[in-house]
Scaffold this motif. Structure first.
Motif, PDB file in Angstrom:
ATOM      1  N   GLY A 151      -0.049  89.248  26.019  1.00 44.01           N
ATOM      2  CA  GLY A 151      -0.214  88.833  26.539  1.00 44.01           C
ATOM      3  C   GLY A 151      -1.655  88.916  26.645  1.00 44.01           C
ATOM      4  N   VAL A 155      -6.024  84.787  22.476  1.00 39.90           N
ATOM      5  CA  VAL A 155      -5.005  84.371  22.406  1.00 39.90           C
ATOM      6  C   VAL A 155      -4.794  83.232  20.969  1.00 39.90           C
ATOM      7  CG1 VAL A 155      -6.844  81.810  22.260  1.00 39.90           C
ATOM      8  CG2 VAL A 155      -3.931  80.782  22.551  1.00 39.90           C
ATOM      9  N   ASN A 158      -3.047  85.799  18.856  1.00 43.95           N
ATOM     10  CA  ASN A 158      -1.390  85.318  18.913  1.00 43.95           C
ATOM     11  C   ASN A 158      -1.442  84.577  18.177  1.00 43.95           C
ATOM     12  OD1 ASN A 158       0.066  86.211  22.387  1.00 43.95           O
ATOM     13  ND2 ASN A 158      -1.708  87.085  21.763  1.00 43.95           N
ATOM     14  N   TYR A 224      -1.673  74.596  25.616  1.00 46.91           N
ATOM     15  CA  TYR A 224      -3.407  74.815  25.511  1.00 46.91           C
ATOM     16  C   TYR A 224      -5.123  74.459  24.794  1.00 46.91           C
ATOM     17  CZ  TYR A 224      -0.112  78.789  23.930  1.00 46.91           C
ATOM     18  OH  TYR A 224       0.869  79.548  24.079  1.00 46.91           O
ATOM     19  N   ASN A 311       3.368  83.157  26.874  1.00 51.30           N
ATOM     20  CA  ASN A 311       2.050  82.646  27.086  1.00 51.30           C
ATOM     21  C   ASN A 311       2.162  81.129  27.669  1.00 51.30           C
ATOM     22  OD1 ASN A 311       0.796  85.125  25.409  1.00 51.30           O
ATOM     23  ND2 ASN A 311       1.027  83.833  23.091  1.00 51.30           N
ATOM     24  N   ALA A 339      -7.591  85.758  28.706  1.00 47.21           N
ATOM     25  CA  ALA A 339      -6.423  85.414  28.065  1.00 47.21           C
ATOM     26  C   ALA A 339      -6.087  85.962  29.644  1.00 47.21           C
ATOM     27  CB  ALA A 339      -5.821  86.157  27.707  1.00 47.21           C
ATOM     28  N   SER A 344       0.052  86.696  32.818  1.00 55.87           N
ATOM     29  CA  SER A 344       0.380  87.104  31.330  1.00 55.87           C
ATOM     30  C   SER A 344       1.276  88.428  32.167  1.00 55.87           C
ATOM     31  CB  SER A 344       0.397  87.888  30.597  1.00 55.87           C
ATOM     32  OG  SER A 344       0.935  88.605  29.442  1.00 55.87           O
TER      33      SER A 344
END
Length: 495
Positions: A151, A155, A158, A224, A311, A339, A344
């Protein structure tokens, strides 16, 4: 914390995600293999409705109509808070805060529940395969540590993790669909599951209530939106692709399950075998190796959903911290990873506290932790989508833009009615989402928590207007506008 993850207010990573990335995040949150082994089997078992497969087409159609207005507004409002920002810009700032509290409640809830499910299925796997028998929460906390690490990383890393896991589980589900249809019960393929007449019978509301939970994570594309390559098109395209894919895929898989066991017998087989009703045919017709792989990917499917929802919560907290609706430390991001580090870590701490509470009170990780919070999350998510549809109408009401009447008024108005209907059935049939052994009071307490969150957020929004007018004025306004107001023919709205 390592130097690579030092925090700042520099903002989220820009231009790292494309349409494919967003589709992975959105579909991974829905977790296709988890839906097959859990959501679809539960729907057949609880409702006994042989028209369950077609319900996914109905729900996908509702979400597709919702996506019309949602995608249109995404061209003008791009914010990690997603529905929060949509509500703030379309229904008023206090409504936006109310929606953000509902979103945090719903997405945290599904995350908490998935930790229970992960601990249970991974614990069973380790005990069966390696003889390592430890309590479920050990594995939940181990997953939590790994999720927490991912996290705070980039990104796009991920997205790559989710892509690998998602592709593998979709392949397994596709193999199941093929072998199931190729080996029908009684020697002939039945299309009863795809007949709408078999869905719309008394109690079909429970099917919708269970089915909508399988589409959790639909908001992921907008969450996002600040990190995408092309904000004007990416969110819209990803939303349409994700809803079309999941709707068709889940309908096909549910139908295949009814074919391999027989429409009239599928409920009984599931009652006896549970998730084995889905994985058993893989072992029987595709081989033990494929069945073992399916069990492993069932675990990774839950893990992928955990990562996706983690996320999402982190970015909601980031958006609210950035605008000081919540403490501003939540608006901090990693210097190198970009991030939402503070969000997170906060989500991980909340999950740790809830799982610890359920472990300390000896509650069942699936019957209690997973089912309770999954039902709560479903109510919150549908309420959010209903409000967002209304917000789309409000947003475009006094703006002259290039969107058609269908995009700015008809589709969002229709979707608000359809989603409100789904919400009614979801709450009315909430007992269908709970195990028979769960206390009866949970049928009103859990949906009630969503209402409490909505009211608390509304009160806080009104209070901010009085005690912190500067914060109130900025609610939902840190959104990026991919299409400038001049380009859109924007007409200012008083107040």
């Amino acid at each position: 914390m390592s130097s690579s993850h030092r925090t700042s207010h520099s903002g989220l990573a820009k231009r790292r995600l494309g349409v494919v990335h967003l589709v992975f995040f959105t579909v991974a949150a829905s977790a296709p293999l988890t839906v097959l082994g859990g959501g679809i089997t539960t729907a057949f078992l609880v409702t006994g409705n042989i028209g369950t497969p077609i319900s996914f087409i109905v729900l996908a159609a509702v979400l597709a109509i919702f996506a019309v207005g949602y995608a249109a507004m995404s061209r003008y409002v791009s914010n990690a808070g997603a529905f929060y920002s949509y509500l703030a810009n379309g229904m008023g700032r206090a409504a936006g805060v109310s929606g953000s509290f509902v979103a945090l409640t719903a997405y945290n809830a599904i995350n908490f529940g998935l930790y229970g499910l992960f601990g249970a299925i991974f614990g069973n796997f380790m005990a069966d395969r390696f003889g390592i028998a430890v309590t479920w929460w050990v594995w939940s906390f181990a997953a939590m540590a790994l999720i927490g690490l991912l996290g705070v990383l980039r990104v796009d890393l991920n997205a790559k993790v989710l892509a690998v896991l998602l592709i593998l589980e979709c392949v397994v589900v596709a193999v199941f669909d093929i072998v199931a249809v190729a080996n029908p019960a009684g020697g002939s393929v039945s299309f009863a599951g795809l007949n709408p007449a078999n869905l719309f019978v008394p109690g079909f509301g429970a099917v919708l209530a269970l089915g909508i939970a399988c589409f959790a994570g639909f908001e992921s594309a907008a969450i996002y939106s600040e990190e995408v390559i092309d904000p004007r098109r990416t969110v819209a395209r990803a939303s349409y692709i994700a809803v079309a894919f999941t709707g068709a895929f889940y309908a096909l898989s549910a139908w295949a399950l009814s074919v391999v066991h027989g429409p009239d017998n599928v409920g009984g087989v599931i009652a006896e075998q549970g998730a084995g009703a889905a994985f058993g045919p893989l072992g029987q017709y595709a081989g033990a190796l494929v069945a073992d792989l399916a069990n492993v990917l069932f675990i990774t499917s839950v893990f992928a959903a955990l990562l996706s929802f983690h996320n999402g919560v982190a970015r909601y907290l980031f958006a609210l911290g950035r605008e000081r609706v919540l403490p501003d430390f939540l608006g901090r991001t990693g210097t190198r990873s970009a991030a939402p580090v503070a969000g997170s870590v906060t989500q991980s701490l909340l999950a740790f506290a809830v799982v610890l509470l359920f472990a300390a009170t000896d509650r069942d990780p699936v019957v209690d932790l997973f089912t309770w919070f999954s039902g709560l999350a479903a109510v919150g998510i549908v309420l959010l989508m209903t409000g967002t549809s209304i917000a789309v109408v409000g947003y475009f009401r006094n703006r002259q833009t290039e969107e058609t009447v269908w995009q700015r008024l008809v589709a969002p108005a229709l979707s608000s009615i359809l989603l409100a209907t789904v919400l009614f059935f979801l709450v009315y049939n909430f007992d269908a989402l709970l195990a028979p052994t769960n206390p009866g009071y949970l049928t009103w307490l859990l949906p009630g928590l969503v209402g409490v969150a909505a009211v608390a957020g509304l009160i806080w929004g009104v209070m901010l207007r009085r005690i912190r007018p500067d914060v109130y004025a900025g609610i939902g306004r840190s959104a990026v506008h991919p299409v400038t107001e001049d380009e859109a023919g924007y007409v200012p709205v008083a107040g």
